[in-house]
Design a protein around this motif. Structure first.
Motif, PDB file in Angstrom:
ATOM      1  N   LYS A 267     -12.494  29.781  32.785  1.00  0.00           N
ATOM      2  CA  LYS A 267     -12.202  29.165  34.085  1.00  0.00           C
ATOM      3  C   LYS A 267     -13.429  29.214  35.005  1.00  0.00           C
ATOM      4  CE  LYS A 267      -8.490  28.984  37.404  1.00  0.00           C
ATOM      5  NZ  LYS A 267      -8.015  27.710  37.451  1.00  0.00           N
ATOM      6  N   ASP A 268     -14.173  30.322  34.941  1.00  0.00           N
ATOM      7  CA  ASP A 268     -15.343  30.496  35.812  1.00  0.00           C
ATOM      8  C   ASP A 268     -16.599  29.830  35.260  1.00  0.00           C
ATOM      9  OD1 ASP A 268     -13.785  31.970  37.415  1.00  0.00           O
ATOM     10  OD2 ASP A 268     -14.491  33.938  36.726  1.00  0.00           O
ATOM     11  N   SER A 269     -16.542  29.327  34.041  1.00  0.00           N
ATOM     12  CA  SER A 269     -17.751  28.846  33.377  1.00  0.00           C
ATOM     13  C   SER A 269     -18.159  27.447  33.841  1.00  0.00           C
ATOM     14  CB  SER A 269     -17.514  28.819  31.869  1.00  0.00           C
ATOM     15  OG  SER A 269     -18.620  28.264  31.209  1.00  0.00           O
ATOM     16  N   ALA A 270     -19.467  27.168  33.760  1.00  0.00           N
ATOM     17  CA  ALA A 270     -19.963  25.811  34.027  1.00  0.00           C
ATOM     18  C   ALA A 270     -19.748  24.918  32.810  1.00  0.00           C
ATOM     19  CB  ALA A 270     -21.450  25.867  34.378  1.00  0.00           C
ATOM     20  N   ILE A 271     -19.364  25.525  31.697  1.00  0.00           N
ATOM     21  CA  ILE A 271     -19.095  24.777  30.461  1.00  0.00           C
ATOM     22  C   ILE A 271     -17.642  24.312  30.483  1.00  0.00           C
ATOM     23  CG2 ILE A 271     -18.865  25.050  27.950  1.00  0.00           C
ATOM     24  CD1 ILE A 271     -21.180  27.047  28.056  1.00  0.00           C
ATOM     25  N   ALA A 272     -17.391  23.090  29.951  1.00  0.00           N
ATOM     26  CA  ALA A 272     -16.011  22.597  29.834  1.00  0.00           C
ATOM     27  C   ALA A 272     -15.425  23.103  28.518  1.00  0.00           C
ATOM     28  CB  ALA A 272     -16.002  21.076  29.863  1.00  0.00           C
ATOM     29  N   TYR A 273     -14.264  23.729  28.572  1.00  0.00           N
ATOM     30  CA  TYR A 273     -13.638  24.273  27.360  1.00  0.00           C
ATOM     31  C   TYR A 273     -12.345  23.542  27.021  1.00  0.00           C
ATOM     32  CZ  TYR A 273     -16.589  28.444  27.080  1.00  0.00           C
ATOM     33  OH  TYR A 273     -17.639  29.307  26.924  1.00  0.00           O
ATOM     34  N   HIS A 274     -12.151  23.300  25.734  1.00  0.00           N
ATOM     35  CA  HIS A 274     -10.810  23.007  25.227  1.00  0.00           C
ATOM     36  C   HIS A 274     -10.432  24.193  24.346  1.00  0.00           C
ATOM     37  CE1 HIS A 274      -7.349  20.568  23.850  1.00  0.00           C
ATOM     38  NE2 HIS A 274      -7.428  21.438  22.846  1.00  0.00           N
ATOM     39  N   THR A 275      -9.308  24.815  24.631  1.00  0.00           N
ATOM     40  CA  THR A 275      -8.877  25.977  23.845  1.00  0.00           C
ATOM     41  C   THR A 275      -7.868  25.561  22.787  1.00  0.00           C
ATOM     42  OG1 THR A 275      -9.239  27.453  25.717  1.00  0.00           O
ATOM     43  CG2 THR A 275      -7.763  28.236  23.971  1.00  0.00           C
ATOM     44  N   PHE A 276      -8.160  25.952  21.552  1.00  0.00           N
ATOM     45  CA  PHE A 276      -7.203  25.762  20.464  1.00  0.00           C
ATOM     46  C   PHE A 276      -6.507  27.105  20.234  1.00  0.00           C
ATOM     47  CE2 PHE A 276     -10.683  22.760  19.550  1.00  0.00           C
ATOM     48  CZ  PHE A 276      -9.988  21.565  19.428  1.00  0.00           C
ATOM     49  N   VAL A 277      -5.262  27.198  20.631  1.00  0.00           N
ATOM     50  CA  VAL A 277      -4.531  28.454  20.397  1.00  0.00           C
ATOM     51  C   VAL A 277      -4.084  28.462  18.933  1.00  0.00           C
ATOM     52  CG1 VAL A 277      -2.510  29.826  20.980  1.00  0.00           C
ATOM     53  CG2 VAL A 277      -3.806  28.674  22.783  1.00  0.00           C
ATOM     54  N   GLU A 278      -4.559  29.487  18.243  1.00  0.00           N
ATOM     55  CA  GLU A 278      -4.476  29.502  16.785  1.00  0.00           C
ATOM     56  C   GLU A 278      -3.240  30.252  16.305  1.00  0.00           C
ATOM     57  OE1 GLU A 278      -8.085  30.315  14.113  1.00  0.00           O
ATOM     58  OE2 GLU A 278      -7.391  32.286  14.702  1.00  0.00           O
TER      59      GLU A 278
ATOM     60  N   PHE B 152      -3.498  29.327  29.646  1.00  0.00           N
ATOM     61  CA  PHE B 152      -4.793  28.705  29.918  1.00  0.00           C
ATOM     62  C   PHE B 152      -4.576  27.590  30.917  1.00  0.00           C
ATOM     63  CE2 PHE B 152      -5.709  30.802  25.962  1.00  0.00           C
ATOM     64  CZ  PHE B 152      -7.018  31.213  26.135  1.00  0.00           C
ATOM     65  N   ASP B 153      -5.157  27.747  32.086  1.00  0.00           N
ATOM     66  CA  ASP B 153      -5.011  26.759  33.139  1.00  0.00           C
ATOM     67  C   ASP B 153      -6.042  25.650  32.918  1.00  0.00           C
ATOM     68  OD1 ASP B 153      -4.082  25.644  35.372  1.00  0.00           O
ATOM     69  OD2 ASP B 153      -5.100  26.996  36.787  1.00  0.00           O
ATOM     70  N   LEU B 154      -6.300  25.344  31.657  1.00  0.00           N
ATOM     71  CA  LEU B 154      -7.372  24.433  31.234  1.00  0.00           C
ATOM     72  C   LEU B 154      -6.833  23.670  30.029  1.00  0.00           C
ATOM     73  CD1 LEU B 154     -10.233  27.095  31.160  1.00  0.00           C
ATOM     74  CD2 LEU B 154     -10.140  25.190  32.747  1.00  0.00           C
ATOM     75  N   PRO B 155      -7.532  22.613  29.585  1.00  0.00           N
ATOM     76  CA  PRO B 155      -7.029  21.893  28.407  1.00  0.00           C
ATOM     77  C   PRO B 155      -6.838  22.829  27.212  1.00  0.00           C
ATOM     78  CG  PRO B 155      -8.848  20.701  29.415  1.00  0.00           C
ATOM     79  CD  PRO B 155      -8.763  22.015  30.124  1.00  0.00           C
ATOM     80  N   SER B 156      -5.676  22.743  26.579  1.00  0.00           N
ATOM     81  CA  SER B 156      -5.413  23.600  25.418  1.00  0.00           C
ATOM     82  C   SER B 156      -4.409  22.925  24.501  1.00  0.00           C
ATOM     83  CB  SER B 156      -4.885  24.959  25.870  1.00  0.00           C
ATOM     84  OG  SER B 156      -3.663  24.784  26.551  1.00  0.00           O
ATOM     85  N   SER B 157      -4.394  23.358  23.258  1.00  0.00           N
ATOM     86  CA  SER B 157      -3.426  22.854  22.294  1.00  0.00           C
ATOM     87  C   SER B 157      -3.150  23.946  21.279  1.00  0.00           C
ATOM     88  CB  SER B 157      -3.951  21.576  21.621  1.00  0.00           C
ATOM     89  OG  SER B 157      -5.241  21.799  21.078  1.00  0.00           O
ATOM     90  N   ILE B 158      -2.170  23.711  20.437  1.00  0.00           N
ATOM     91  CA  ILE B 158      -1.749  24.728  19.475  1.00  0.00           C
ATOM     92  C   ILE B 158      -2.151  24.235  18.087  1.00  0.00           C
ATOM     93  CG2 ILE B 158       0.554  23.692  19.395  1.00  0.00           C
ATOM     94  CD1 ILE B 158       1.761  26.377  19.173  1.00  0.00           C
ATOM     95  N   THR B 159      -2.666  25.150  17.255  1.00  0.00           N
ATOM     96  CA  THR B 159      -3.188  24.686  15.957  1.00  0.00           C
ATOM     97  C   THR B 159      -2.987  25.728  14.854  1.00  0.00           C
ATOM     98  OG1 THR B 159      -5.114  23.707  14.883  1.00  0.00           O
ATOM     99  CG2 THR B 159      -5.554  25.571  16.312  1.00  0.00           C
ATOM    100  N   PRO B 160      -2.708  25.283  13.632  1.00  0.00           N
ATOM    101  CA  PRO B 160      -2.687  26.233  12.517  1.00  0.00           C
ATOM    102  C   PRO B 160      -4.092  26.790  12.286  1.00  0.00           C
ATOM    103  CG  PRO B 160      -1.671  24.134  11.880  1.00  0.00           C
ATOM    104  CD  PRO B 160      -2.364  23.914  13.203  1.00  0.00           C
ATOM    105  N   HIS B 161      -4.194  28.037  11.848  1.00  0.00           N
ATOM    106  CA  HIS B 161      -5.501  28.644  11.586  1.00  0.00           C
ATOM    107  C   HIS B 161      -6.142  28.043  10.340  1.00  0.00           C
ATOM    108  CE1 HIS B 161      -7.508  31.783   9.030  1.00  0.00           C
ATOM    109  NE2 HIS B 161      -8.337  31.751  10.055  1.00  0.00           N
ATOM    110  N   ALA B 162      -5.399  28.030   9.235  1.00  0.00           N
ATOM    111  CA  ALA B 162      -5.941  27.542   7.964  1.00  0.00           C
ATOM    112  C   ALA B 162      -4.774  27.274   7.023  1.00  0.00           C
ATOM    113  CB  ALA B 162      -6.869  28.594   7.356  1.00  0.00           C
ATOM    114  N   PRO B 163      -4.984  26.466   5.986  1.00  0.00           N
ATOM    115  CA  PRO B 163      -3.870  26.162   5.070  1.00  0.00           C
ATOM    116  C   PRO B 163      -3.252  27.428   4.461  1.00  0.00           C
ATOM    117  CG  PRO B 163      -5.702  24.687   4.643  1.00  0.00           C
ATOM    118  CD  PRO B 163      -6.187  25.696   5.644  1.00  0.00           C
ATOM    119  N   TYR B 164      -4.080  28.431   4.146  1.00  0.00           N
ATOM    120  CA  TYR B 164      -3.558  29.615   3.464  1.00  0.00           C
ATOM    121  C   TYR B 164      -2.871  30.595   4.400  1.00  0.00           C
ATOM    122  CZ  TYR B 164      -7.901  31.532   5.303  1.00  0.00           C
ATOM    123  OH  TYR B 164      -8.909  31.894   6.150  1.00  0.00           O
TER     124      TYR B 164
END
Ligand SMILES: [Zn+2]
Length: 390
Positions: free
Chosen positions: A131-142, A165-177
């Motif tokens: 939130k404090d960063s000058a970088i734009a983040y998209h968070t993938f919640v794993e 996350f009060d920022l762009p985020s989405s939910i994602t599988p970690h890996a097929p296994y």
């Protein structure tokens, strides 16, 4: 007042490089103009002359800020399964130390000309740093959940983490296994699956393919050592990617990360599918863990979408996209710098849905401006460095 920057080449990315071009940047970093050396600019213009290339800011499409405290902690070339076991062992650090390491990693990326990051998170610990960063983040919640009976609870918990996350985020599988079929079913049931960006680790080790094809190899031992009953899982008779893809919502954009053991057959399989796939390469992490690189030219020749990432400081000595570009150019000299630069800028911005502002030197965007020094003609040298200009 605007500043005019000129260099040996300007790489706008959305169009061809301009030799001795000039880019005009406003005080807030907005691109106001792009000129050839023969174009007229105001007589009183402030012109800064540089040696090297000017490019848009970099997009790091795959990182794990949460693992920044593991810099230098894990041995190289152990293979992925041993690596994962080591990461699990090292998870328990003081929160203050983890946060301090994340802050340093974020500052390092900024200094290395990174303007946007696709970041994998298991918890919300990185939210204040982002939130404090000058970088734009998209968070993938794993999500990691291989046990069908726990899938619903894990999925709901991940949705809650997304909301933290009060920022762009989405939910994602970690890996097929590491996720069961139920997780894909819940992904399909999301309100708008097409708005939920995915970022899945894919075929980082051949063990993953063995696990899916024959249900043998290191992952069977991995689950046995964890005391998990995986009797419900049956050998699929095909690679992990070919087993996973039919389970996914077809309209959901998906970034597959690493792809070290992806074959031409897997790519043909993807071509026959509706799923929109973007391939993310993190070459330095692949060399660190498996000491092997994916067949990057194969993906490039098939004209697939490609982006770049650093992975985490657990498997890299720095979070620097320029170093990833250099590694690719050193190993695959048939790929021109200009192409790889596109993967590192505009393609990443597009996947993270940030290309309205980032990724190219188009008028009206605020993409950040990088100066790459110590170049060789129209490509990089081993000594090339990056400095953020705007
Ligand atoms: Zn990763």
């Amino acid at each position: 007042m605007s500043i005019y920057h000129t260099a040996d080449y300007i790489f706008p990315v959305h169009k061809d490089p301009v030799r001795n071009g000039i880019v005009e940047v406003g005080e807030d970093g907005e691109i106001l103009g792009l000129y050839h050396s023969s174009d007229e600019i105001p007589a009183d213009a402030v012109v800064q002359k540089h040696k090297g290339f000017i490019t848009p800011g970099f997009v790091n499409s795959h990182c794990h800020l949460e693992l920044s405290h593991l810099l230098g902690a894990l041995p190289r070339h152990t293979g992925l399964v041993r690596f994962l076991q080591s990461v699990m062992k090292f998870r328990y650090y003081e929160e203050d130390d983890i946060v301090a390491a994340m802050e340093r990693a974020d500052a390092q990326m900024l200094e290395n000309g990174v303007v946007a990051v696709g970041d994998i998170s298991n918890t919300a610990i990185s939210a204040p740093t982002k939130k404090d960063s000058a970088i734009a983040y998209h968070t993938f919640v794993e999500l990691l959940c291989f046990e069908p009976e726990k899938a619903r609870a894990y999925f709901d918990r991940a949705l809650e983490t997304c909301q933290a996350f009060d920022l762009p985020s989405s939910i994602t599988p970690h890996a097929p296994y590491s996720v069961c079929k139920e997780i894909y079913r819940y992904l399909k049931q999301l309100d708008h699956p097409e708005r939920n960006l995915l970022s899945i680790h894919n075929q980082e080790t051949e063990e993953e393919n063995k696990f899916f094809r024959y249900k043998n190899g290191d992952f069977v031992d991995f689950y046995r050592e964890l005391g998990r009953d995986i009797s419900f899982f049956k050998a699929q008779g095909r690679d992990s990617l070919q087993s996973m893809l039919p389970l996914m919502p077809s309209n959901q954009p998906c970034m597959l990360v690493h792809n070290t053991y992806t074959t031409i057959k897997d790519i043909y399989f993807v071509n026959r599918h509706e799923q929109q796939i973007t391939w993310c390469f993190c070459p330095k992490a692949n060399l660190y863990i498996e000491n092997r690189l994916p067949k990057i030219p194969m993906f490039w020749k098939m004209e697939h979408e490609i982006v770049l990432g650093t992975d985490s400081l657990a498997s890299n000595d720095r979070l620097c996209i320029l170093s990833e570009i250099k590694t690719i150019l050193q190993h695959f000299d048939e790929i021109p710098f200009e192409k790889v630069l596109r993967w590192a800028t505009l393609n990443g911005a597009k996947y993270l849905q940030m290309d309205e502002q980032l990724g190219s030197l188009e008028i009206g965007k605020t993409p950040g401006l990088n100066l790459i020094s110590h170049v060789k003609g129209k490509t990089l040298s081993e000594k090339s460095t990056v400095k953020k200009l705007a």
